[in-house]
Design a protein around this motif. Structure first.
Motif, PDB file in Angstrom:
ATOM      1  N   MET A   1      -7.583  25.600 -33.859  1.00  0.00           N
ATOM      2  CA  MET A   1      -8.176  25.550 -35.189  1.00  0.00           C
ATOM      3  C   MET A   1      -8.492  26.970 -35.657  1.00  0.00           C
ATOM      4  SD  MET A   1     -11.517  23.344 -36.428  1.00  0.00           S
ATOM      5  CE  MET A   1     -10.786  21.799 -35.913  1.00  0.00           C
ATOM      6  N   ASN A   2      -8.149  27.293 -36.906  1.00  0.00           N
ATOM      7  CA  ASN A   2      -8.420  28.631 -37.418  1.00  0.00           C
ATOM      8  C   ASN A   2      -9.853  28.727 -37.935  1.00  0.00           C
ATOM      9  OD1 ASN A   2      -8.494  27.912 -40.333  1.00  0.00           O
ATOM     10  ND2 ASN A   2      -6.318  27.467 -40.018  1.00  0.00           N
ATOM     11  N   PRO A   3     -10.386  29.943 -38.145  1.00  0.00           N
ATOM     12  CA  PRO A   3     -11.799  30.107 -38.504  1.00  0.00           C
ATOM     13  C   PRO A   3     -12.221  29.367 -39.772  1.00  0.00           C
ATOM     14  CG  PRO A   3     -10.934  32.186 -37.710  1.00  0.00           C
ATOM     15  CD  PRO A   3      -9.767  31.257 -37.813  1.00  0.00           C
ATOM     16  N   SER A   4     -11.425  29.410 -40.841  1.00  0.00           N
ATOM     17  CA  SER A   4     -11.839  28.760 -42.089  1.00  0.00           C
ATOM     18  C   SER A   4     -11.875  27.244 -41.943  1.00  0.00           C
ATOM     19  CB  SER A   4     -10.899  29.157 -43.231  1.00  0.00           C
ATOM     20  OG  SER A   4     -11.104  30.503 -43.599  1.00  0.00           O
ATOM     21  N   THR A   5     -10.929  26.684 -41.200  1.00  0.00           N
ATOM     22  CA  THR A   5     -10.934  25.245 -40.961  1.00  0.00           C
ATOM     23  C   THR A   5     -12.118  24.844 -40.093  1.00  0.00           C
ATOM     24  OG1 THR A   5      -8.537  25.119 -41.180  1.00  0.00           O
ATOM     25  CG2 THR A   5      -9.617  23.318 -40.022  1.00  0.00           C
ATOM     26  N   ALA A   6     -12.391  25.634 -39.059  1.00  0.00           N
ATOM     27  CA  ALA A   6     -13.554  25.349 -38.202  1.00  0.00           C
ATOM     28  C   ALA A   6     -14.849  25.413 -39.011  1.00  0.00           C
ATOM     29  CB  ALA A   6     -13.603  26.347 -37.057  1.00  0.00           C
TER      30      ALA A   6
ATOM     31  N   LEU B   1     -13.997  32.728 -47.578  1.00  0.00           N
ATOM     32  CA  LEU B   1     -13.032  32.079 -46.693  1.00  0.00           C
ATOM     33  C   LEU B   1     -11.787  32.939 -46.551  1.00  0.00           C
ATOM     34  CD1 LEU B   1     -13.481  28.484 -48.130  1.00  0.00           C
ATOM     35  CD2 LEU B   1     -14.311  29.339 -45.932  1.00  0.00           C
ATOM     36  N   VAL B   2     -11.276  33.002 -45.340  1.00  0.00           N
ATOM     37  CA  VAL B   2     -10.120  33.839 -45.038  1.00  0.00           C
ATOM     38  C   VAL B   2      -8.892  32.958 -44.775  1.00  0.00           C
ATOM     39  CG1 VAL B   2     -11.452  35.770 -44.129  1.00  0.00           C
ATOM     40  CG2 VAL B   2     -10.809  33.905 -42.592  1.00  0.00           C
ATOM     41  N   GLU B   3      -7.723  33.497 -45.051  1.00  0.00           N
ATOM     42  CA  GLU B   3      -6.486  32.780 -44.772  1.00  0.00           C
ATOM     43  C   GLU B   3      -6.217  32.779 -43.272  1.00  0.00           C
ATOM     44  OE1 GLU B   3      -3.582  34.688 -47.173  1.00  0.00           O
ATOM     45  OE2 GLU B   3      -4.419  33.926 -49.057  1.00  0.00           O
ATOM     46  N   PRO B   4      -5.555  31.764 -42.755  1.00  0.00           N
ATOM     47  CA  PRO B   4      -4.997  30.617 -43.469  1.00  0.00           C
ATOM     48  C   PRO B   4      -6.080  29.636 -43.940  1.00  0.00           C
ATOM     49  CG  PRO B   4      -4.649  30.374 -41.120  1.00  0.00           C
ATOM     50  CD  PRO B   4      -5.228  31.740 -41.317  1.00  0.00           C
ATOM     51  N   LEU B   5      -5.833  29.049 -45.110  1.00  0.00           N
ATOM     52  CA  LEU B   5      -6.804  28.133 -45.711  1.00  0.00           C
ATOM     53  C   LEU B   5      -6.526  26.675 -45.355  1.00  0.00           C
ATOM     54  CD1 LEU B   5      -6.985  29.811 -49.232  1.00  0.00           C
ATOM     55  CD2 LEU B   5      -8.595  30.076 -47.334  1.00  0.00           C
ATOM     56  N   VAL B   6      -5.356  26.406 -44.761  1.00  0.00           N
ATOM     57  CA  VAL B   6      -5.016  25.054 -44.308  1.00  0.00           C
ATOM     58  C   VAL B   6      -5.042  25.038 -42.787  1.00  0.00           C
ATOM     59  CG1 VAL B   6      -3.640  24.540 -46.354  1.00  0.00           C
ATOM     60  CG2 VAL B   6      -2.554  25.604 -44.359  1.00  0.00           C
ATOM     61  N   PRO B   7      -5.203  23.871 -42.177  1.00  0.00           N
ATOM     62  CA  PRO B   7      -5.290  23.789 -40.714  1.00  0.00           C
ATOM     63  C   PRO B   7      -4.061  24.378 -40.032  1.00  0.00           C
ATOM     64  CG  PRO B   7      -5.995  21.733 -41.712  1.00  0.00           C
ATOM     65  CD  PRO B   7      -5.402  22.553 -42.821  1.00  0.00           C
ATOM     66  N   THR B   8      -4.275  25.169 -39.011  1.00  0.00           N
ATOM     67  CA  THR B   8      -3.209  25.726 -38.175  1.00  0.00           C
ATOM     68  C   THR B   8      -3.682  25.739 -36.738  1.00  0.00           C
ATOM     69  OG1 THR B   8      -4.041  27.987 -38.480  1.00  0.00           O
ATOM     70  CG2 THR B   8      -2.313  27.234 -40.005  1.00  0.00           C
ATOM     71  N   ASP B   9      -2.741  25.851 -35.816  1.00  0.00           N
ATOM     72  CA  ASP B   9      -3.098  25.971 -34.406  1.00  0.00           C
ATOM     73  C   ASP B   9      -3.387  27.438 -34.122  1.00  0.00           C
ATOM     74  OD1 ASP B   9      -3.419  25.956 -31.716  1.00  0.00           O
ATOM     75  OD2 ASP B   9      -1.481  25.040 -31.234  1.00  0.00           O
ATOM     76  N   ASP B  10      -4.671  27.736 -33.901  1.00  0.00           N
ATOM     77  CA  ASP B  10      -5.081  29.136 -33.707  1.00  0.00           C
ATOM     78  C   ASP B  10      -5.646  29.350 -32.313  1.00  0.00           C
ATOM     79  OD1 ASP B  10      -5.330  31.728 -34.689  1.00  0.00           O
ATOM     80  OD2 ASP B  10      -7.437  31.430 -35.189  1.00  0.00           O
ATOM     81  N   GLY B  11      -5.233  28.487 -31.380  1.00  0.00           N
ATOM     82  CA  GLY B  11      -5.727  28.631 -30.011  1.00  0.00           C
ATOM     83  C   GLY B  11      -7.100  27.999 -29.828  1.00  0.00           C
ATOM     84  N   ASP B  12      -7.629  28.129 -28.631  1.00  0.00           N
ATOM     85  CA  ASP B  12      -8.908  27.501 -28.303  1.00  0.00           C
ATOM     86  C   ASP B  12     -10.058  28.174 -29.043  1.00  0.00           C
ATOM     87  OD1 ASP B  12      -7.652  25.796 -26.552  1.00  0.00           O
ATOM     88  OD2 ASP B  12      -7.944  27.112 -24.825  1.00  0.00           O
ATOM     89  N   TRP B  13     -11.042  27.368 -29.455  1.00  0.00           N
ATOM     90  CA  TRP B  13     -12.253  27.908 -30.060  1.00  0.00           C
ATOM     91  C   TRP B  13     -13.201  28.311 -28.936  1.00  0.00           C
ATOM     92  CZ3 TRP B  13     -12.379  29.202 -34.949  1.00  0.00           C
ATOM     93  CH2 TRP B  13     -13.600  29.623 -35.501  1.00  0.00           C
TER      94      TRP B  13
END
Length: 576
Positions: free
Chosen positions: A1-6, A177-189
């Motif tokens: 999950m990327n930062p903006s989605t989280a 909010l920073v890009e990406p603005l849609v859900p992406t696989d961004d590694g483990d939180w």
């Protein structure tokens, strides 16, 4: 999950946990993460989402939902003029006392003022119409973000419904909010995104609510910050819990006080904390290393800002934090508070040896500290000269438990915090912990005091407000004795990271800032009596004299010895 989605997932979840059941959205690009999180919550039946293409309409739709339900309602917009179009609804909410929550999506702060698309200054765009404004920092994977996001929502909802002020109204949360603005696989939180097991991150009790019942059970300590009052002492004694009280708490008295709490907490080993600490340690050193680690619950009164060990304790995820604050905002710099209550009713007392263990460790620590501060068996301070903690201890003893003492921020109040005797009526400007106006504060406190008043200040605090000694001949003059710890510069920096060997090349000029001012000559310019003392015995003798008018006692200490002295104190306590 990327930062903006989280970020969006956590914010929407916490809004729902805080009582939100309806939400309004005016679509846009930058608000995408929050829009998707709201849509997901609507899909799951956790709230009902309403979408409108006009922000002005969206705002007043939210007003109608609030009037119909009585619950707070968030309205989400994208950045730029979209936010400004909410102003009419915000004004209506302000004058009607309605809990409207504006979620204004924004570009990252570094794009402001650059001509970036749809980017303007959205900070406090609604002025005084909102009860609270807060910019939720740009989302990142930095540890502690989740607690920050969730506790910020708790504060915003509390302000919107007027729980702590009895003055409900709109609030604005600006969300870069920073890009990406849609859900992406961004590694483990790096940390769990989950909230509390049940309910909101921070349960906020409304002003005027009945005191909350707290029973023994978890290993509990009471932290009394600035302005805590005797309520902290009474709670500690009722629960049979250790009391960690800052000098200006007005709670540092009674049988539960742990005067060396700062050093004892600092002596807690990371390994002991990670392993939950053994309950039956062998040596005294093991006992000290484990005590802090065993703490399970902290009850906070007042505004604690003085020491890093307390800040670290309040930030520990394994510790339940209960904040007692009758009204207004509450202290929670680490965003860990589980509940904020208006008062406390202690039901029963801890019948274990928990407090006794702390008192025993405190006794051992005080003896070890005394050896460091007065290493020769004769006159105190005979070896190594005078030091800040020793002078503070002498002043505290001379003023007495019932006297009035004004203490400056920076080193002076921290030196006093290590003293065995701290006057109950200790006054300090700890709201923002600055040295500004310390002498004038002391003069004012002394004028309001029926008896003699003392002040303990550093040389920079003294110089910063030396005009406080300029009092016209027709003005009333108090009985005030000012003790100046003169280490010729910014002594506190010697004990911080800046004072390490890596920064020695520029430390003196940039942080040490020696001034070489003749304090006697400065006092003479205002007709203020001045005396220089060089030993602890001389200081005791001077402090024993009657205070009549304003006078100054200067005590010179060696700034270059500060770092080693504090290291010796910490070592003495950690190696009991």
């Amino acid at each position: 999950m990327n930062p903006s989605t989280a970020f969006a997932t956590v914010v929407v979840d916490e809004l729902i946990r805080s009582g939100v059941r309806e939400a309004v959205l005016a679509p846009g690009s930058r608000s995408t993460p929050l829009a998707l999180a709201l849509a997901a919550a609507d899909r799951d039946g956790r709230l009902r989402l309403h979408v409108r293409i006009d922000e002005r309409t969206a705002g007043f739709l939210a007003i109608g939902l609030i009037r119909g339900t009585g619950l707070p309602v968030p309205v989400l917009t994208t950045s730029g003029t979209a936010v400004a179009n909410l102003y009419p609804a915000v004004l209506e909410a302000s004058h009607s006392g309605l809990p409207l929550i504006v979620l204004s999506a924004d570009r990252p702060p570094e794009l402001r003022g650059t001509g970036a698309n749809q980017t303007t200054d959205q900070l406090k765009v609604f002025g005084d119409a909102v009860r609270l404004f807060h910019e939720l920092g740009t989302p990142s994977k930095q540890l502690g973000q989740v607690a920050y996001w969730r506790s910020s929502i708790a504060r915003a909802v509390s302000a919107a419904v007027g729980a702590r002020t009895a003055d409900p109204g709109p609030v604005q949360l600006n969300c870069p909010l920073v890009e990406p603005l849609v859900p992406t696989d961004d590694g483990d939180w790096p940390e769990p995104l989950d909230g509390r097991t049940t309910g909101p991150w921070t349960s906020v009790h409304a002003t005027g609510a009945q005191p909350s019942a707290v029973a023994p059970g978890p290993k509990t300590v009471v932290v009394a910050g600035d302005g805590a009052s005797q309520a902290a002492r009474l709670a500690a004694e009722a629960g049979n819990w250790p009391l960690f009280a800052e000098p200006s708490s007005r709670a540092r008295t009674g049988p539960a006080v742990i005067s060396a709490y700062r050093l004892l907490l600092a002596a807690t080993s990371p390994a002991a904390t990670a392993q939950a600490a053994p309950s039956t340690p062998g040596t005294a050193a093991e006992a000290v290393a484990s005590l802090g680690a065993e703490i399970e619950r902290v009850i906070v009164f007042g505004h604690p800002t003085l020491s890093r060990p307390i800040s670290k304790l309040l930030a520990r995820p394994d510790v339940e934090v209960i904040v007692v604050a009758p009204t207004g905002l509450w202290p929670d710099a680490a965003h860990r508070a589980a509940s904020v209550v208006t008062g406390l009713e202690v039901i029963g007392s801890d019948q274990t040896d928990w407090l006794d263990r702390w008192l025993h460790a405190d006794q051992l620590a005080r003896a070890a500290m005394d050896k460091v501060l007065a290493p020769v068996g004769g006159r105190a301070g005979a070896a190594g000269g005078l030091s800040g903690p020793l002078v503070a201890a002498v002043v505290g003893e001379a003023v007495g438990a019932d006297g009035m003492l004004v203490v400056a921020s920076s080193n002076a109040v921290r030196d006093l915090d290590l003293a065995p005797v701290v006057p109950i009526r200790t006054v300090a400007n700890r709201g923002l912990a600055g040295i500004d106006g310390t002498l004038s504060t002391a003069v004012g406190a002394a004028l309001a005091n029926a008896g003699a008043t003392h002040a303990l200040v550093g040389d920079l605090a003294f110089l910063h407000d030396s005009n406080g000694l300029v009092i016209g001949p027709a003005e009333p003059r108090p009985d005030l004795r000012i003790v100046v710890l003169n280490d010729n510069g910014g002594g506190i920096f010697a004990t911080l990271e800046q004072g390490g060997g890596d920064h020695a090349d520029y430390f003196e000029r940039v942080f040490g800032t020696p001034h070489d001012v003749d304090l006697a000559a400065l006092c003479a310019a205002t007709g203020t009596p001045h005396q220089l003392v060089e030993t602890a015995d001389e200081l005791r003798e001077v402090l024993a004299r009657t205070v009549a008018g304003i006078d100054v006692v200067e005590v010179r200490v060696d700034r270059s010895a500060h770092r080693e002295l504090h290291a010796d104190l910490h070592q003495a306590v950690s190696q009991l």
